[in-house]
Design an enzyme around this catalytic site. Structure first.
Site, PDB file in Angstrom:
ATOM      1  N   GLU A   1      32.620  45.301  32.733  1.00 17.72           N
ATOM      2  CA  GLU A   1      33.227  44.237  33.543  1.00 17.72           C
ATOM      3  C   GLU A   1      34.471  44.766  34.266  1.00 17.72           C
ATOM      4  OE1 GLU A   1      33.246  40.280  31.858  1.00 17.72           O
ATOM      5  OE2 GLU A   1      35.281  39.977  32.609  1.00 17.72           O
TER       6      GLU A   1
ATOM      7  N   THR B   1      34.264  40.004  38.039  1.00 14.57           N
ATOM      8  CA  THR B   1      34.890  38.690  37.810  1.00 14.57           C
ATOM      9  C   THR B   1      35.202  38.002  39.133  1.00 14.57           C
ATOM     10  OG1 THR B   1      37.214  39.328  37.802  1.00 14.57           O
ATOM     11  CG2 THR B   1      36.009  39.590  35.726  1.00 14.57           C
ATOM     12  N   TYR B   2      35.391  36.697  39.012  1.00 14.88           N
ATOM     13  CA  TYR B   2      35.787  35.934  40.189  1.00 14.88           C
ATOM     14  C   TYR B   2      37.087  35.215  39.882  1.00 14.88           C
ATOM     15  CZ  TYR B   2      35.729  32.995  44.235  1.00 14.88           C
ATOM     16  OH  TYR B   2      36.083  32.399  45.416  1.00 14.88           O
TER      17      TYR B   2
ATOM     18  N   ALA C   1      39.683  35.888  38.437  1.00 12.84           N
ATOM     19  CA  ALA C   1      40.475  36.201  37.248  1.00 12.84           C
ATOM     20  C   ALA C   1      41.090  37.578  37.403  1.00 12.84           C
ATOM     21  CB  ALA C   1      39.592  36.172  36.005  1.00 12.84           C
TER      22      ALA C   1
ATOM     23  N   HIS D   1      30.423  37.038  38.870  1.00 13.41           N
ATOM     24  CA  HIS D   1      30.766  35.810  38.152  1.00 13.41           C
ATOM     25  C   HIS D   1      30.990  34.710  39.185  1.00 13.41           C
ATOM     26  CE1 HIS D   1      32.658  38.220  34.551  1.00 13.41           C
ATOM     27  NE2 HIS D   1      31.550  38.769  35.005  1.00 13.41           N
TER      28      HIS D   1
ATOM     29  N   GLY E   1      35.639  28.296  34.647  1.00 12.35           N
ATOM     30  CA  GLY E   1      36.938  28.806  35.086  1.00 12.35           C
ATOM     31  C   GLY E   1      38.048  27.978  34.471  1.00 12.35           C
TER      32      GLY E   1
ATOM     33  N   GLN F   1      33.438  36.046  24.522  1.00 11.00           N
ATOM     34  CA  GLN F   1      34.855  36.365  24.645  1.00 11.00           C
ATOM     35  C   GLN F   1      35.128  37.582  23.763  1.00 11.00           C
ATOM     36  OE1 GLN F   1      37.691  36.559  25.974  1.00 11.00           O
ATOM     37  NE2 GLN F   1      38.193  34.369  26.030  1.00 11.00           N
TER      38      GLN F   1
ATOM     39  N   GLN G   1      49.039  43.694  27.154  1.00 15.71           N
ATOM     40  CA  GLN G   1      47.660  43.208  27.347  1.00 15.71           C
ATOM     41  C   GLN G   1      47.238  42.309  26.182  1.00 15.71           C
ATOM     42  OE1 GLN G   1      45.312  46.307  25.973  1.00 15.71           O
ATOM     43  NE2 GLN G   1      43.370  45.254  26.119  1.00 15.71           N
TER      44      GLN G   1
END
Ligand code: FAD
Length: 287
Positions: free
Chosen positions: A19, A48-49, A51, A75, A106, A173, A209
C-alpha cells in the site's frame, strides 16, 4: 486478475501487496521505491485515497504505477463524495483496466460533520459499485474494532453488511499482536463471514508514526514494542531494525498459521518492507 481469484488461487507462495499513498511532492521518489518493491512480485499495489496525501493526484499516479507493469487497486472513500463523482471515477478506472478497488467510508472531516452526504457507510458504497461495475471489491476490517464502534461485536455486525453487499476480500487494519488477528478471524468464521482476511502489516519506522497511528485507531501496542520505542527514541536506525525484526516474526507466524497473504503499509518507503520480505521469503518465491 480479480481479488477473488487472486486469493482463491492455490499458489506456492503467499500473495504480497503493497500500500502506498499519493505523495505531496512529485511522484518520482515514490515510483523509485515501488521499482525496488517490484522485485518481490506483488500481486498489486494499493493506492490510498485522501489519506496521507492528495486525493486529486491519485489517477495520474495510478497510471504511472501501471506503466511499471504492476496492477493497482485504488481505494475509494465515499463519505465526502457525491454519487455522480464516484460513478464517473469508476468508469474512468475500469476504462484504464483496473479490476479491483478497496471500498471505504473514510474518516468524517470535523468541518463536514453536520453535512448530509450521499453515502453514510461503506456498505452503501460496496452496493453502489457492485450494481454498476465488474470490479472486485475489498473492504476494511478492524481486528480490535473500529474506533467509533462501541465494541468489536457491533463492528463485526457492520462488517457483515459490507460482505452481504458484495465484498470479496477483507483487508485488516494494522496490528502488532497477532493474537488479535487470529481471534478476529475465528469470530468472523463463527459469524458466517468466510472471505479471505488479509493481515495488514506496518513496519515500525519511528516513534512519531506509532504515536500517530495509535491515536487514530484502536491498536494494542505490546509491552516489548513500547519498551523498544522508549529505548531507541533517540536512535532511529535501531528502532527501524527492531521494527523489521518484529514484523518479520509477525509475518512468519501469520503465514505459518494460515494467512494467505500479507498486505504491507509501506509508508512509501521500500527499505523495511524489503528487509522483511528478504527475511521471510522461501525458495519458491523466485525473487
Ligand atoms: P465503515 O465500514 O462504514 O465503518 C465505519 C464505522 O461505522 C464503524 O464504526 C462501523 O462499525 C460503523 N458502521 C458501518 N456500517 C454501518 C451501518 N450500516 N450502520 C451503522 N453503523 C455502521 N482512509 C482513507 O481516508 N483513505 C484510504 O485510502 C484508506 N485506506 C484504508 C485501508 C485499510 C486497509 C484500512 C483498514 C483503512 C483505510 N482507511 C482509509 C481508513 C478508513 O477510511 C477509516 O477507518 C474510516 O473511519 C472507516 O472506513 P470503513 O470503510 O471501515 O467504514
Amino acid at each position: 486478475m480479480k481479488l477473488r481469484e487472486i486469493y482463491s488461487d492455490k499458489k506456492s507462495r503467499p500473495v504480497i501487496s503493497f500500500e502506498v499513498f499519493p505523495p505531496n511532492s512529485d511522484n518520482g521518489n515514490l515510483l523509485d521505491e515501488i521499482k525496488v518493491l517490484k522485485k518481490y512480485n506483488p500481486e498489486f499495489v494499493s493506492l490510498t485515497y485522501g489519506a496521507g496525501g492528495k486525493g486529486g493526484k491519485s489517477f495520474e499516479l495510478l497510471q504511472q504505477i501501471k506503466a511499471l507493469g504492476l496492477n493497482v487497486m485504488p481505494h475509494f472513500t465515499c463519505i465526502t463524495s457525491s454519487k455522480e463523482s464516484i460513478k464517473s471515477a469508476l468508469i474512468k478506472i475500469e476504462q484504464a483496466g483496473v479490476e479491483n478497488v478497496l471500498a471505504l467510508r473514510g474518516d468524517i472531516p470535523d468541518f463536514e460533520i453536520n453535512r448530509n452526504f450521499d453515502f453514510s457507510y461503506a456498505n452503501e458504497l460496496v452496493k453502489f459499485i457492485k450494481e454498476r461495475t465488474n470490479l472486485s471489491i475489498g473492504v476494511a476490517g478492524y481486528p480490535e474494532g473500529h474506533i467509533e464502534s462501541p465494541d468489536l461485536y457491533t463492528d463485526i455486525k457492520n462488517l457483515k453488511k459490507k460482505v452481504d453487499a458484495g465484498a470479496d476480500v477483507i483487508f485488516t487494519q494494522l496490528f502488532f499482536d497477532n493474537k488479535k488477528y487470529f481471534d478476529y478471524v475465528n469470530i468472523l468464521r463463527d459469524e458466517g463471514i468466510n472471505l479471505p482476511v488479509i493481515p495488514g502489516i506496518m513496519p515500525i519506522i519511528s516513534e512519531k508514526q506509532i504515536t500517530k497511528m495509535t491515536s487514530m485507531a484502536k491498536i494494542t501496542v505490546p509491552d516489548i514494542v513500547k519498551e523498544k520505542i522508549e529505548q531507541y527514541k533517540n536512535n532511529s536506525k535501531s528502532l527501524q531494525a527492531f521494527g523489521i525484526d518484529y514484523a518479520t516474526q509477525q509475518c512468519l507466524e501469520l503465514l505459518e498459521k494460515g494467512a494467505c497473504g500479507l498486505h504491507f503499509f509501506t509508508l512509501n518507503k521500500s527499505h523495511s518492507t524489503s528487509k522483511i520480505l528478504d527475511n521471510i521469503k522461501g525458495e519458491e518465491w523466485k525473487i
